[in-house]
Design a protein around this motif. Structure first.
Motif, PDB file in Angstrom:
ATOM      1  N   LEU A 321       0.808  -1.211  -0.096  1.00  0.00           N
ATOM      2  CA  LEU A 321      -0.096   0.124  -0.257  1.00  0.00           C
ATOM      3  C   LEU A 321       0.758   1.233  -0.134  1.00  0.00           C
ATOM      4  O   LEU A 321       0.218   2.343  -0.070  1.00  0.00           O
ATOM      5  CB  LEU A 321      -0.808   0.154   1.227  1.00  0.00           C
ATOM      6  N   PRO A 341      -0.364  -4.805  -4.404  1.00  0.00           N
ATOM      7  CA  PRO A 341      -0.842  -5.826  -3.358  1.00  0.00           C
ATOM      8  C   PRO A 341      -1.100  -7.030  -3.917  1.00  0.00           C
ATOM      9  O   PRO A 341      -0.813  -8.228  -3.372  1.00  0.00           O
ATOM     10  CB  PRO A 341      -2.271  -5.185  -2.553  1.00  0.00           C
ATOM     11  N   GLN A 342      -1.795  -7.297  -5.386  1.00  0.00           N
ATOM     12  CA  GLN A 342      -2.128  -8.699  -5.781  1.00  0.00           C
ATOM     13  C   GLN A 342      -0.808  -9.499  -6.113  1.00  0.00           C
ATOM     14  O   GLN A 342      -0.681 -10.466  -5.814  1.00  0.00           O
ATOM     15  CB  GLN A 342      -2.693  -8.384  -7.060  1.00  0.00           C
ATOM     16  N   ALA A 358      -9.886   0.217   8.765  1.00  0.00           N
ATOM     17  CA  ALA A 358      -9.570   0.848   7.397  1.00  0.00           C
ATOM     18  C   ALA A 358      -9.089   0.139   6.191  1.00  0.00           C
ATOM     19  O   ALA A 358      -9.163   0.299   5.051  1.00  0.00           O
ATOM     20  CB  ALA A 358      -8.430   1.974   7.717  1.00  0.00           C
ATOM     21  N   VAL A 359      -8.225  -1.011   6.613  1.00  0.00           N
ATOM     22  CA  VAL A 359      -7.493  -1.908   5.492  1.00  0.00           C
ATOM     23  C   VAL A 359      -7.901  -3.423   5.487  1.00  0.00           C
ATOM     24  O   VAL A 359      -8.026  -3.805   4.590  1.00  0.00           O
ATOM     25  CB  VAL A 359      -6.010  -1.620   5.893  1.00  0.00           C
ATOM     26  N   ILE A 362     -13.895  -4.736   5.147  1.00  0.00           N
ATOM     27  CA  ILE A 362     -14.881  -3.677   4.878  1.00  0.00           C
ATOM     28  C   ILE A 362     -16.128  -4.031   5.787  1.00  0.00           C
ATOM     29  O   ILE A 362     -16.833  -4.934   5.387  1.00  0.00           O
ATOM     30  CB  ILE A 362     -15.309  -3.799   3.332  1.00  0.00           C
ATOM     31  N   LEU A 365     -19.538  -4.819   4.510  1.00  0.00           N
ATOM     32  CA  LEU A 365     -20.068  -6.168   3.531  1.00  0.00           C
ATOM     33  C   LEU A 365     -20.409  -7.262   4.731  1.00  0.00           C
ATOM     34  O   LEU A 365     -19.722  -7.123   5.643  1.00  0.00           O
ATOM     35  CB  LEU A 365     -18.715  -6.398   2.779  1.00  0.00           C
ATOM     36  N   ILE A 376     -12.975 -12.870  -5.248  1.00  0.00           N
ATOM     37  CA  ILE A 376     -14.319 -12.661  -5.587  1.00  0.00           C
ATOM     38  C   ILE A 376     -14.484 -13.502  -6.765  1.00  0.00           C
ATOM     39  O   ILE A 376     -15.659 -14.062  -6.728  1.00  0.00           O
ATOM     40  CB  ILE A 376     -14.675 -11.157  -5.874  1.00  0.00           C
TER      41      ILE A 376
ATOM     42  N   LEU B 237     -20.108  -6.431  -6.748  1.00  0.00           N
ATOM     43  CA  LEU B 237     -19.695  -6.553  -5.549  1.00  0.00           C
ATOM     44  C   LEU B 237     -18.236  -5.814  -5.354  1.00  0.00           C
ATOM     45  O   LEU B 237     -18.022  -5.092  -4.348  1.00  0.00           O
ATOM     46  CB  LEU B 237     -19.289  -8.070  -4.989  1.00  0.00           C
ATOM     47  N   ARG B 238     -17.515  -5.824  -6.310  1.00  0.00           N
ATOM     48  CA  ARG B 238     -15.939  -5.142  -6.673  1.00  0.00           C
ATOM     49  C   ARG B 238     -16.494  -3.585  -6.566  1.00  0.00           C
ATOM     50  O   ARG B 238     -15.648  -2.795  -5.902  1.00  0.00           O
ATOM     51  CB  ARG B 238     -15.439  -5.546  -7.690  1.00  0.00           C
ATOM     52  N   ARG B 240     -19.018  -2.476  -5.127  1.00  0.00           N
ATOM     53  CA  ARG B 240     -19.251  -1.794  -3.735  1.00  0.00           C
ATOM     54  C   ARG B 240     -18.192  -1.691  -2.956  1.00  0.00           C
ATOM     55  O   ARG B 240     -18.156  -0.847  -1.921  1.00  0.00           O
ATOM     56  CB  ARG B 240     -20.321  -2.952  -3.385  1.00  0.00           C
ATOM     57  N   ALA B 241     -17.242  -2.849  -2.993  1.00  0.00           N
ATOM     58  CA  ALA B 241     -16.103  -2.697  -1.967  1.00  0.00           C
ATOM     59  C   ALA B 241     -15.309  -1.555  -2.357  1.00  0.00           C
ATOM     60  O   ALA B 241     -14.796  -0.949  -1.264  1.00  0.00           O
ATOM     61  CB  ALA B 241     -15.246  -4.028  -2.420  1.00  0.00           C
ATOM     62  N   LEU B 244     -17.040   1.576  -0.742  1.00  0.00           N
ATOM     63  CA  LEU B 244     -17.099   1.557   0.686  1.00  0.00           C
ATOM     64  C   LEU B 244     -15.800   1.753   1.347  1.00  0.00           C
ATOM     65  O   LEU B 244     -15.707   2.464   2.163  1.00  0.00           O
ATOM     66  CB  LEU B 244     -17.654   0.250   1.034  1.00  0.00           C
ATOM     67  N   ASN B 245     -14.598   1.012   0.628  1.00  0.00           N
ATOM     68  CA  ASN B 245     -13.361   1.303   1.527  1.00  0.00           C
ATOM     69  C   ASN B 245     -12.524   0.864   0.364  1.00  0.00           C
ATOM     70  O   ASN B 245     -12.027  -0.242   0.236  1.00  0.00           O
ATOM     71  CB  ASN B 245     -13.297   0.216   2.603  1.00  0.00           C
ATOM     72  N   MET B 247      -9.069   1.645   0.438  1.00  0.00           N
ATOM     73  CA  MET B 247      -7.759   0.994   0.940  1.00  0.00           C
ATOM     74  C   MET B 247      -7.998  -0.489   1.122  1.00  0.00           C
ATOM     75  O   MET B 247      -7.132  -1.206   0.437  1.00  0.00           O
ATOM     76  CB  MET B 247      -7.599   1.589   2.232  1.00  0.00           C
ATOM     77  N   ALA B 248      -9.022  -0.960   1.550  1.00  0.00           N
ATOM     78  CA  ALA B 248      -9.240  -2.432   1.747  1.00  0.00           C
ATOM     79  C   ALA B 248      -9.311  -3.083   0.590  1.00  0.00           C
ATOM     80  O   ALA B 248      -8.767  -4.170   0.442  1.00  0.00           O
ATOM     81  CB  ALA B 248     -10.517  -2.594   2.747  1.00  0.00           C
ATOM     82  N   SER B 249      -9.949  -2.409  -0.307  1.00  0.00           N
ATOM     83  CA  SER B 249     -10.166  -3.046  -1.722  1.00  0.00           C
ATOM     84  C   SER B 249      -8.823  -3.265  -2.501  1.00  0.00           C
ATOM     85  O   SER B 249      -8.542  -4.368  -3.033  1.00  0.00           O
ATOM     86  CB  SER B 249     -11.135  -2.056  -2.480  1.00  0.00           C
ATOM     87  N   ARG B 250      -7.995  -2.000  -2.342  1.00  0.00           N
ATOM     88  CA  ARG B 250      -6.691  -2.258  -2.868  1.00  0.00           C
ATOM     89  C   ARG B 250      -5.957  -3.475  -2.344  1.00  0.00           C
ATOM     90  O   ARG B 250      -5.313  -4.109  -3.068  1.00  0.00           O
ATOM     91  CB  ARG B 250      -5.961  -0.680  -2.713  1.00  0.00           C
ATOM     92  N   ARG B 251      -5.985  -3.479  -1.105  1.00  0.00           N
ATOM     93  CA  ARG B 251      -5.191  -4.423  -0.349  1.00  0.00           C
ATOM     94  C   ARG B 251      -5.582  -5.932  -0.960  1.00  0.00           C
ATOM     95  O   ARG B 251      -4.820  -6.772  -1.064  1.00  0.00           O
ATOM     96  CB  ARG B 251      -5.466  -4.486   1.170  1.00  0.00           C
ATOM     97  N   ALA B 252      -6.918  -6.010  -1.066  1.00  0.00           N
ATOM     98  CA  ALA B 252      -7.342  -7.431  -1.720  1.00  0.00           C
ATOM     99  C   ALA B 252      -7.151  -7.416  -3.007  1.00  0.00           C
ATOM    100  O   ALA B 252      -7.654  -8.252  -3.589  1.00  0.00           O
ATOM    101  CB  ALA B 252      -8.970  -7.353  -1.017  1.00  0.00           C
ATOM    102  N   GLY B 253      -6.445  -6.773  -3.623  1.00  0.00           N
ATOM    103  CA  GLY B 253      -6.030  -6.956  -5.031  1.00  0.00           C
ATOM    104  C   GLY B 253      -6.834  -6.126  -5.995  1.00  0.00           C
ATOM    105  O   GLY B 253      -6.464  -6.509  -7.485  1.00  0.00           O
ATOM    106  N   MET B 254      -7.579  -5.386  -5.618  1.00  0.00           N
ATOM    107  CA  MET B 254      -8.649  -4.874  -6.867  1.00  0.00           C
ATOM    108  C   MET B 254      -7.724  -3.637  -7.178  1.00  0.00           C
ATOM    109  O   MET B 254      -7.177  -2.618  -6.487  1.00  0.00           O
ATOM    110  CB  MET B 254      -9.834  -4.293  -6.269  1.00  0.00           C
TER     111      MET B 254
END
Lengths: 517, 364
Positions: A321, A341-342, A358-359, A362, A365, A376, B237-238, B240-241, B244-245, B247-254
């Motif tokens: 990040l 990150p990926q 924050a990280v 979510i 969800l 996903i 879903l992506r 929405r993610a 909503l957040n 930073m968390a989405s980026r961490r999850a690879g989006m």
């Protein structure tokens, strides 16, 4: 004589009763500690006293007069002051300027403030340079400014909400001494904490809260710490094992590893190699300054340090990040410095981020959506989600990792902090491939039972051959879990201790930059 | 956010348990209240209330023609509304429907006038529709790029892009070398020539005089697709993610920037399609103010639907019929159509206000 008297105080948020029929007296000149786990209602109680929330039932009196503040301004006017966990200071202004904020009349009189500061320094030992800029001060010093701000108006009651969480050991000592000084001068102090060590050093009386109710209020003279713990967690101390001792920081008890733990596995080849890592923040300030570190397979390496010495940045860089300014990071032979990150996930890195909300997840969800946030596409056919397959997989994962929720479809926000963290661990430890785990402040804000579960997971991961990097501001935690502890100070590692040679004093000295080993 | 009234608190409590009924009840009740206030205003203007209601009803649904015209209006509103909820799934607020309609309509006109007219197999109208959609998509996507690259607030950028798009349309119908038709006599207005018949949208019921066209089918497909994507797809879903957040989405690879741009592009494209349908289905030539507030009404439809594609359909029909009725009311009963605008505004205010009731979150 009671300064503050609460009777029958009740506060609900929707269907949730945060405080239930609280009756309590705060005496003049006493330090009164509020002890309880997260969610016990400590902060809500403070917020009622400080006028942030208003009670649904019950009455408060302050100095014998009815006291129902409609907001913090009214509480301040009546002589109730509060230091929050998050400071409200303007970083690029000086100490004196910050102190003038909010009490500035038409004509500013910096001289008056400085005179008053000198008085406070003499009375309480609260010394600080009035000309210093806030952003140049340490966290402990900033907190001191907040306390001075509170004491300027000669208050009756000082409320401190978990003030020691951000401090290093010697700063904690200084803060507790200040609390005693304040009490000696006839003012009262409410101190919120979940650390028992502090309570036995500073409190006159302690009130234990659990699930919004007062369990007991005890005078600290001759009090039994063990029984306080029992009141706080609602079960016997033994059942939580040594982890409890670490979590609540019982004075003088260095935790031992629980029996049955195989002990540190012998570390094998390196899975994480960081060399000369440099990170400058957007203002050009070096946050990491040539940090080098190796973590081997089957090894837990702890990073100790006062917050703000580069741990957060290290965590962000490892998570992909933030991009390092210089230096190399290699995981299992793959270079991942500055990767997305990926790509980092693909290299086999699991991350338990420092900031859970924050990280890591979510919260709006569902639990299932969070468990498969990085996958996903795994439950998608022709672009449409196969929700029942996902639910099944989530249920299995929740079972394996003991994530307690009524269903995988409830929102993450409805889970307790401990279960949220277990879900995050479940997701990260289920990654395939997985060779390295970063756990940054993994037990922050968790209750005792969950802390134990997190430690067990981390140890189990280590025993499975993972390399684990544990970043924590809780010294006891690091000493209980790590095989090796490295100390970070101003963006560099300044020392390292091997298992068996951990010493609170040595680590504390290194953390404050005073000694090298 | 302290709930003062315990009774209100219980109502809100119940609302959380049975979300669906309240979500229906609130818009219906607020519409009724708003129309009631509208009647009071009509009475206050001195016009006959009965006459006004009659004219209003006649304009909405007095004949097959009027019903068809009302539904045609609803089609464009629904497309803009769908665009709005698509972007809002990613927590983006596209208030630039007006500009996206304008771009869509302008480019669809250009395509219809220059080349598409001679194409076979329905391509004569499909190509202009596609061109209009594309133009709207670019206009919306631009705001997405600004957001992703520079962090520009999309509310501001989409609004300002509208203020650019509307003069562009004006310019295009004022300039002979662009879309303005040649002056044939002194009364020639600054507008484009009429589009060729082959590019006009085929009517659904050509025999009974209803102007209802196949835009209805296009809108229906769009409703289903948007519903599927937002509710049941991994893309939804992506989005929405990310919304909503991030930073968390980026961490999850989006790739969060990609989804921001995509959401705004699709949102703008739906607006552009709405604009193209307005030209090809009903107006047949471009005027400088052809979008006449449809973008803003569509935005309101999207807001009122609270993210539901079905809600968009209902809201669009309501606003489509209201608009038809108000036009006729002004012509036949001399009641200013602004009364209906006032009612629309009231509906929005009441529903937005009641959102506090239904959305109240538990805070500790």
């Amino acid at each position: 004589m009671a300064v503050l008297e609460l009777s029958g105080l009740t506060k609900r948020f929707g269907a949730f009763t945060a405080l239930d029929d609280i009756s309590l007296q705060i005496e003049r000149g006493e330090v009164h500690c509020l002890l309880g786990e997260n969610g016990a209602g400590k902060s809500t109680l403070c917020n009622l006293v400080f006028g942030v929330h208003r009670p649904d039932a019950g009455t408060m009196t302050l100095g014998g007069e009815p006291f129902h503040p409609r907001g913090p301004a009214e509480a301040l006017q009546r002589g109730v002051v509060m230091v929050h966990q998050h400071f409200s200071l303007v970083p690029n202004m000086s100490v004196a300027e910050n102190l003038m904020l909010g009490r500035a009349s038409a004509v500013l009189k910096p001289q008056d403030i400085i005179v008053r500061m000198e008085q406070l320094a003499a009375e309480y030992g609260l010394e600080i340079d009035p000309e210093a800029r806030i952003e140049d001060l340490s966290v402990g010093e900033r907190q001191r400014v907040e306390i001075i701000k509170c004491l300027l108006g000669d208050p009756q009651l000082l409320v401190l909400d978990e003030p020691t969480a951000v401090l290093q050991p010697d700063e904690i000592d200084a803060l507790l001494a200040i609390c005693r000084q304040v009490a000696l001068r006839g003012k009262s102090v409410i101190l919120v904490t979940h650390k028992l060590g502090e309570i036995s050093r500073v409190a006159d009386r302690t009130t234990v809260l659990r699930q919004g109710r007062i369990i007991e209020t005890v005078a600290m003279e001759g009090a039994d710490i063990r029984s306080l713990v029992r009141s706080m967690v609602g079960r016997d101390v033994q059942s939580a094992g040594s982890v409890l001792a670490a979590a609540v920081d019982i004075e003088g008890k260095t935790p031992v590893k629980p029996s049955g733990d195989a002990g540190p596995a012998s570390p094998g080849e390196a899975v994480l190699e960081i060399s000369d890592l440099v990170y400058r923040d957007p203002h050009g300030v070096p946050r990491l300054d040539g940090l080098s570190l190796t973590v081997g397979t089957g090894e837990i390496v702890g990073i100790a340090g006062v917050e703000g010495n580069g741990q957060t940045e290290l965590g962000l860089i490892l998570a992909g990040l933030a991009a390092p300014s210089a230096g190399a990071i290699v995981v299992g032979g793959t270079s991942v410095g500055g990767c997305s990150p990926q790509e980092i996930t693909d290299a086999g890195v699991g991350i338990v981020p420092e900031d859970r909300h924050a990280v890591a997840c979510i919260k709006e969800l569902s639990v299932a959506e969070n468990l498969f946030l990085g996958a996903i596409g795994k439950f998608s056919r022709f672009g449409l989600l196969d929700k029942s397959a996902r639910r099944k997989a989530a249920e299995a994962m929740m079972r394996d990792f003991d994530v307690r929720a009524s269903s995988p479809d409830v929102s993450m926000a409805s889970l307790s902090g401990g279960n949220q963290q277990k879900a995050v661990l479940a997701r990260e430890l289920s990654l395939d491939p997985l060779v390295f785990l970063l756990a940054a402040q993994p037990t922050r804000g968790l209750d005792v039972g969950a802390i134990e579960a997190v430690y067990n997971r981390i140890r189990a991961a280590r025993d499975d051959g993972l390399g684990v990097l544990l970043i924590s501001s809780e010294l006891e935690e690091l000493m209980a879990v790590s095989d090796r502890i490295a100390v970070i100070y101003r963006g560099k590692l300044v020392g390292e201790l091997a298992a068996g040679s951990f010493s609170r004093e040595a680590i504390g000295a290194m953390m404050s930059g005073h000694a090298h080993v | 956010m302290v709930m003062k009234n315990p009774k209100l608190a219980r109502v809100a409590q119940g609302a959380r348990l049975e979300l669906v009924p309240l979500q229906v009840v609130v818009p219906v009740v607020s519409t009724i209240i708003a129309l009631g206030i509208g009647l009071v205003i009509i009475a206050a203007t001195g016009a006959s209330v009965v006459e006004a209601i009659e004219a209003f009803w006649d304009g909405m649904a007095g004949s097959d023609f009027n019903i068809g015209a009302s539904i045609n209006r609803a089609i464009s509103l629904a497309l803009v509304g769908l665009g709005f909820i698509f972007a809002s799934r990613a927590n983006l607020t596209n208030v630039g429907g007006e500009g996206q309609i304008a771009m869509g309509g302008m480019f669809a006109t250009a395509a219809a006038l220059h080349g598409a007219g001679g194409l076979p197999l329905g391509l004569a109208f499909i190509v202009p529709l596609a061109v209009g959609t594309l133009a709207g998509a670019v206009w919306g996507g631009l705001a997405g790029v600004l957001k992703a690259a520079r962090g520009t607030n999309e509310v501001i950028s989409t609004l300002l892009l509208s203020f650019i798009a509307l003069p562009l349309v004006y310019w295009s119908v004022e300039s002979f070398h662009l879309l303005r038709k040649p002056i044939s006599d002194v009364s020639s207005l600054p507008e484009s020539a009429e589009i060729p018949d082959s590019t006009k949208l085929p009517l659904l019921f050509p025999d009974n005089g209803s102007p209802l066209h196949i835009g209805l089918l296009i809108a229906a497909i769009a409703v289903v697709v948007v519903w599927l994507v937002l509710r049941h797809s991994s893309l939804g879903l992506r989005l929405r993610a990310v919304g909503l957040n991030a930073m968390a989405s980026r961490r999850a690879g989006m790739r969060t920037s990609f989804y921001v741009i995509l959401a705004m592009t699709v949102s703008g494209g739906l607006g552009g399609l709405g604009g193209a349908i307005m030209i090809l289905g009903q107006q047949f030539y471009l005027t400088s103010d052809f979008s006449s507030g449809y973008g803003f009404d569509g935005l309101v439809v999207g807001l009122l639907s609270r993210g539901s594609a079905v809600g968009v359909v209902i809201g669009a029909l309501l606003f489509g019929f209201l608009r038809s009725g108000s036009i006729n009311m002004e012509i036949s009963a001399q009641v200013p159509s602004a009364v209906v605008l006032i009612c629309q505004g009231l509906i929005v205010i009441i529903i937005a206000g009641s959102a506090i009731l239904t959305n109240r979150k538990v805070t500790r």
